[in-house]
Design an enzyme around this catalytic site. Sequence first.
Site, PDB file in Angstrom:
ATOM      1  N   GLU A 125      88.296  19.787  88.094  1.00 42.94           N
ATOM      2  CA  GLU A 125      87.261  20.499  87.329  1.00 42.94           C
ATOM      3  C   GLU A 125      87.008  21.847  87.994  1.00 42.94           C
ATOM      4  O   GLU A 125      87.420  22.072  89.135  1.00 42.94           O
ATOM      5  CB  GLU A 125      85.971  19.679  87.282  1.00 42.94           C
ATOM      6  CG  GLU A 125      86.044  18.523  86.311  1.00 42.94           C
ATOM      7  CD  GLU A 125      84.696  17.846  86.163  1.00 42.94           C
ATOM      8  OE1 GLU A 125      84.082  18.012  85.109  1.00 42.94           O
ATOM      9  OE2 GLU A 125      84.265  17.185  87.108  1.00 42.94           O
ATOM     10  N   HIS A 244      75.674  23.495  80.757  1.00 38.36           N
ATOM     11  CA  HIS A 244      77.103  23.203  80.607  1.00 38.36           C
ATOM     12  C   HIS A 244      77.643  24.206  79.605  1.00 38.36           C
ATOM     13  O   HIS A 244      77.071  24.380  78.526  1.00 38.36           O
ATOM     14  CB  HIS A 244      77.321  21.771  80.114  1.00 38.36           C
ATOM     15  CG  HIS A 244      78.743  21.327  80.282  1.00 38.36           C
ATOM     16  ND1 HIS A 244      79.771  21.843  79.540  1.00 38.36           N
ATOM     17  CD2 HIS A 244      79.307  20.434  81.134  1.00 38.36           C
ATOM     18  CE1 HIS A 244      80.909  21.287  79.922  1.00 38.36           C
ATOM     19  NE2 HIS A 244      80.659  20.423  80.892  1.00 38.36           N
ATOM     20  N   ARG A 290      80.526  27.259  86.707  1.00 37.84           N
ATOM     21  CA  ARG A 290      79.909  26.867  85.442  1.00 37.84           C
ATOM     22  C   ARG A 290      78.881  27.879  84.927  1.00 37.84           C
ATOM     23  O   ARG A 290      78.819  28.156  83.737  1.00 37.84           O
ATOM     24  CB  ARG A 290      79.236  25.516  85.686  1.00 37.84           C
ATOM     25  CG  ARG A 290      78.950  24.753  84.474  1.00 37.84           C
ATOM     26  CD  ARG A 290      78.538  23.353  84.839  1.00 37.84           C
ATOM     27  NE  ARG A 290      79.668  22.452  84.820  1.00 37.84           N
ATOM     28  CZ  ARG A 290      79.554  21.136  84.863  1.00 37.84           C
ATOM     29  NH1 ARG A 290      78.369  20.580  84.953  1.00 37.84           N
ATOM     30  NH2 ARG A 290      80.602  20.368  84.826  1.00 37.84           N
ATOM     31  N   HIS A 349      72.285  20.775  80.893  1.00 38.79           N
ATOM     32  CA  HIS A 349      73.099  19.612  81.239  1.00 38.79           C
ATOM     33  C   HIS A 349      72.572  18.897  82.472  1.00 38.79           C
ATOM     34  O   HIS A 349      72.616  17.676  82.557  1.00 38.79           O
ATOM     35  CB  HIS A 349      74.523  20.119  81.473  1.00 38.79           C
ATOM     36  CG  HIS A 349      75.532  19.054  81.702  1.00 38.79           C
ATOM     37  ND1 HIS A 349      75.792  18.064  80.780  1.00 38.79           N
ATOM     38  CD2 HIS A 349      76.374  18.825  82.755  1.00 38.79           C
ATOM     39  CE1 HIS A 349      76.752  17.270  81.249  1.00 38.79           C
ATOM     40  NE2 HIS A 349      77.104  17.708  82.441  1.00 38.79           N
ATOM     41  N   ARG A 384      75.195  22.999  90.760  1.00 41.17           N
ATOM     42  CA  ARG A 384      75.897  21.760  91.148  1.00 41.17           C
ATOM     43  C   ARG A 384      77.395  21.859  90.867  1.00 41.17           C
ATOM     44  O   ARG A 384      77.811  22.319  89.801  1.00 41.17           O
ATOM     45  CB  ARG A 384      75.316  20.586  90.352  1.00 41.17           C
ATOM     46  CG  ARG A 384      75.978  19.265  90.594  1.00 41.17           C
ATOM     47  CD  ARG A 384      75.394  18.251  89.658  1.00 41.17           C
ATOM     48  NE  ARG A 384      75.580  18.681  88.283  1.00 41.17           N
ATOM     49  CZ  ARG A 384      76.537  18.223  87.474  1.00 41.17           C
ATOM     50  NH1 ARG A 384      77.372  17.301  87.900  1.00 41.17           N
ATOM     51  NH2 ARG A 384      76.631  18.660  86.244  1.00 41.17           N
TER      52      ARG A 384
HETATM   53  C1  SIN Z   1      81.958  17.410  82.320  1.00 40.92           C
HETATM   54  O1  SIN Z   1      82.639  16.423  82.048  1.00 40.92           O
HETATM   55  O2  SIN Z   1      82.288  18.552  82.014  1.00 40.92           O
HETATM   56  C2  SIN Z   1      80.666  17.226  83.016  1.00 40.92           C
HETATM   57  C3  SIN Z   1      80.895  16.867  84.420  1.00 40.92           C
HETATM   58  C4  SIN Z   1      79.648  17.138  85.211  1.00 40.92           C
HETATM   59  O3  SIN Z   1      78.719  17.730  84.703  1.00 40.92           O
HETATM   60  O4  SIN Z   1      79.627  16.783  86.393  1.00 40.92           O
END
Ligand code: SIN
Length: 534
Positions: A125, A244, A290, A349, A384
Amino acid sequence: MPKQAELFPPEAFADSDDVVIIGGGLAGLFCALKMAPRPVTVLAAAAIGTGASSAWAQAGIAAAVSKGDTVEKHVADTLAAGAGIVDENIATLMVDQAADRIHDLLEYGVPFDTDLEGHLLTSREAAHSENRVVRVKGDMAGKAIMGALVSAVRSTPSIRLLEGYVAEELVMTGKHVTGLIARPDEGRSQTRIELTTRAIIIATGGVGALYEITTNPKQARGGGCGLAARAGAVIADPEFVQFHPTAINIGKDPAPLATEALRGEGCTLHNDAGERFMLKIDEDGEMAPRDIVARGIFDEVMSGRGAWLDCTKAVGSHFKDEFPTVYGYCQDAGIDPAIDRIPVIPAVHYHMGGILTDADGRTTLDGLWACGEVTSTGAHGANRLASNSLLEAVVFSSRIADDICDHLPLGKQHPIVQRNGPEDGTEPNPENLKLLRETMSKYVGVVRTEEGMKKAISILQDLSQKSTSTRFTNALTTAKLITVAALLREESRGGHYRTDFPDPKESWKRRTFLTLDEVENTIAELTAKICETA
Ligand code: SIN
């Protein structure tokens, strides 16, 4: 949801245990299981596993378990994402215990994805330097984890469940929390219950539903943070709200999520004109932190240029098998992500701020612990790192279980007291709730200004004066904490962005610690200044 009479046969009220966990999401259930066979009561606003964000988590749990990854690298990524104000000791402790907690979850029956030799499979990620996200069937981690924990909890005799009750107030004896008052959820009787406790653990989740567009369930209205603040607990970093970048923009409330793992697979962001706008904004493009991607998308949407996630090349025909949850959301909206682009918009989020806790989940009030998103442990700083939230929930709920079991001998059992008759409305007036959510999105959202936040404070104050619902007062309390802290922080850092102070400042490279009294004093001073100049 079973009817109240089925949930609470008279004998269920005979005795209460001395430990009460408020919250039926990952943090609360994991804590209850870790405490077994010590008796605990779990009080949850909805049936356990529902009404909490945990089951909706798509990506998984960050853990340095893949070849070449280390605790040090995971800590370094966590510190970098947190924009200078992560508590390094807490982050190290959390990351260091990741493998043990993943092992616990495997024992509870969570079917994490593995290769043919049984090694855990991991995804990438944004802002992670390694593939580190332990997952289940692509995007089904939250559902699978919660499914396993709910079954384990329902078959653990030491855990008593009070489902469909919302905690509204802590009972204080001096600085000591000695009980709580709860009421049934909406549409049920007004009977309130009072529990006498030796230990309360708040695990009520986040604040998304204080905003108009969120990926969180409607129960995530900041109630736990608000009730702790009203009892005098110190709240840390409330201004840091994470958006998010890619909620699916189909007008649904809550907004379904298109996991960041899609961008990890190479999916790209475009505006209506087909331009890959993130390439102009950050050298990491779609994989930038993010907050940067969220602001990039926000700008496109607000300027009318639109924002779309294109998965047709990077995932294409594998979409249904690799991302079944997102595929289902798209299908419901008539979108086939294998051939169509997905409309996206930033949505609240995760809340980095919350009830201040130490390494054992202790709050600043005796008798009160907290874990999960409702807390601010210091592990996330201003932003985060993706998939560190489920990790934080399991690490600190487990530490709370150890702390309580090691230090708090079994106590005397007290009867649960039922009292009839409403003292106030339970659910907020829908118009007032709508105004609260609009206000937070418009003035305390992705982009903030002094003028906007002052307007927000005046609206929140007005709503507080009119509120006849303790539940709404708790929500407003958290909204005020977020707004006042955001107004006081005259800089931009991580999830907190102000156009009037667009850069970080060295003098602000620190966490925020606030009590509700301090927030009310700031509001009183502001109001006095406005009256002077009027
Ligand atoms: C996501 O799946 O994009 C969210 C993961 C997260 O917020 O930790």
